[in-house]
Design a protein around this motif. Structure first.
Motif: not given
Ligand code: NDP
Length: 324
Positions: A197-217
């Motif tokens: 959260x602090x880094x989003x706040x200070x630098x507006x960092x983007x994210x490309x998030x991985x394993x949205x299905x927790x590898x299929x679970x």
């Protein structure tokens, strides 16, 4: 498709993107990859994720062949690679890590395998305790000024390490990181929702998030046991099976999945779709990287955009009550 700004940059990435870990070269050959890219591009997906270490470079070779054969204009999509683990099965000390030498060479090697003249996104796949962060920032800055990469970022770095990279870049007027690639899904939320959260706040960092299905679970297909043709059953991935279904809290996690499926069933959508759409509710998520070993899975997952509107505040509250 919805497009989101990659953090503070001007780049607009598709809210759903497509990655190749485990699948490409093991489960998906160049022909199937070509079909999958065709489907992705038809749905407006514009970002494809890779890494030097995936199938020891073979994943990039498959992706390069498949993308090349589609002849889509190079400026209509983004391709990434990641550096740290090395592409060799047993990398020598110079063939891994985040030294200026390995970063420089890994970039050239990835471009060659992917058959591209530049990488749109280049990630430091993990933090390297043996290389000063300043050396890594300089190496990425040099690649950016040479036109070999456009944006660089980190993956699974601590908040303090990312902050150090931003501060070093700021101090010496170098190219700062643009994005981080963390795990984020209904079973794993803390890093993105709290630590960063602090880094989003200070630098507006983007994210490309991985394993949205927790590898299929989070597709729900493991509720009745491990399916024969699933990732947890792949030879060579016994370590992943342990993390997925043989940990101390596996029972609790499976109960959460069962409870989440009740909500998905009520909404009349697959649990996979609901789980992916849920990731998109977070405004700090720039893109959710999908994984799929079959076309039917890819099509199901791409349909999650339509599920977003079903995730009302009331449904969101019920989901939170299960996962927290
Ligand atoms: P997911 O958590 O979405 O898992 C994808 C896998 O789940 C598929 O390969 C398939 O496995 C199964 N699956 C997917 N959709 C369905 C469905 N609708 N129904 C049933 N089963 C389904 O994503 P990944 O773990 O693959 O991660 C996505 C991408 O993120 C990777 O390709 C990679 O680019 C990136 N990544 C980055 C990491 C990092 O450290 N930076 C680490 C891990 C991933 P199967 O059919 O074999 O069971």
């Amino acid at each position: 498709m919805e497009y989101r700004k990659l953090g503070n940059s001007g780049l607009k990435v598709s809210a759903l993107s497509f990655g190749s870990w485990v699948t490409f070269s093991n489960q998906v050959d160049a022909k199937l990859a070509q079909q999958m890219f065709g489907i992705c591009l038809d749905h407006g997906v514009n970002f494809f994720d890779n890494a030097e270490t995936y199938a020891h470079g073979q994943s990039e070779i498959v992706m390069g062949e498949a993308l090349n054969s589609l002849s889509h204009p190079r400026d209509s999509y983004c391709v990434s690679s990641k550096v740290f683990f090395g592409a060799e099965k047993n990398p020598l000390p110079t063939q891994m890590g985040l030294s200026k030498k390995h970063i420089t060479e890994a970039c050239d090697q990835a471009m060659k395998r992917l058959k591209v003249d530049y990488l749109d996104l280049f990630f430091c796949h993990r933090a390297d305790p043996d290389t000063p962060i300043g050396e890594t920032v300089w190496a990425m800055h040099n690649l950016a000024t040479q036109g070999k990469i456009i944006y660089w970022g980190t993956s699974e770095w601590e908040e303090s390490q990312i902050r150090e990279a931003y501060e070093f870049a700021e101090k010496y007027n170098l190219t700062p990181p643009t994005m981080e690639q963390p795990q984020y899904n209904l079973l794993y939320t803390n890093r993105l929702e709290k630590d960063y959260l602090p880094i989003f706040n200070d630098y507006k960092m983007g994210t490309t998030i991985w394993s949205p299905l927790a590898a299929g679970l989070l597709s729900g297909k493991y509720i009745e046991g491990v399916p024969a043709d699933s990732r947890a059953n792949l030879p060579g991935y016994e370590w992943l099976r342990k993390i997925m279904i043989e940990t101390d809290n596996s029972k609790d996690r499976m109960q959460k999945i069962v409870d989440l499926k009740v909500i998905a069933d009520e909404l009349g959508v697959s649990l996979a779709k609901m789980s992916i759409a849920w990731c998109l509710l977070n405004e700090n998520v720039s893109t959710v990287i999908l994984g799929a070993s079959k076309i039917s899975q890819l099509e199901d997952n791409l349909g999650s955009m339509e599920v977003l509107k079903l995730l009302t505040p009331e449904i969101e509250k019920r989901i939170r009550a299960i996962i927290e």
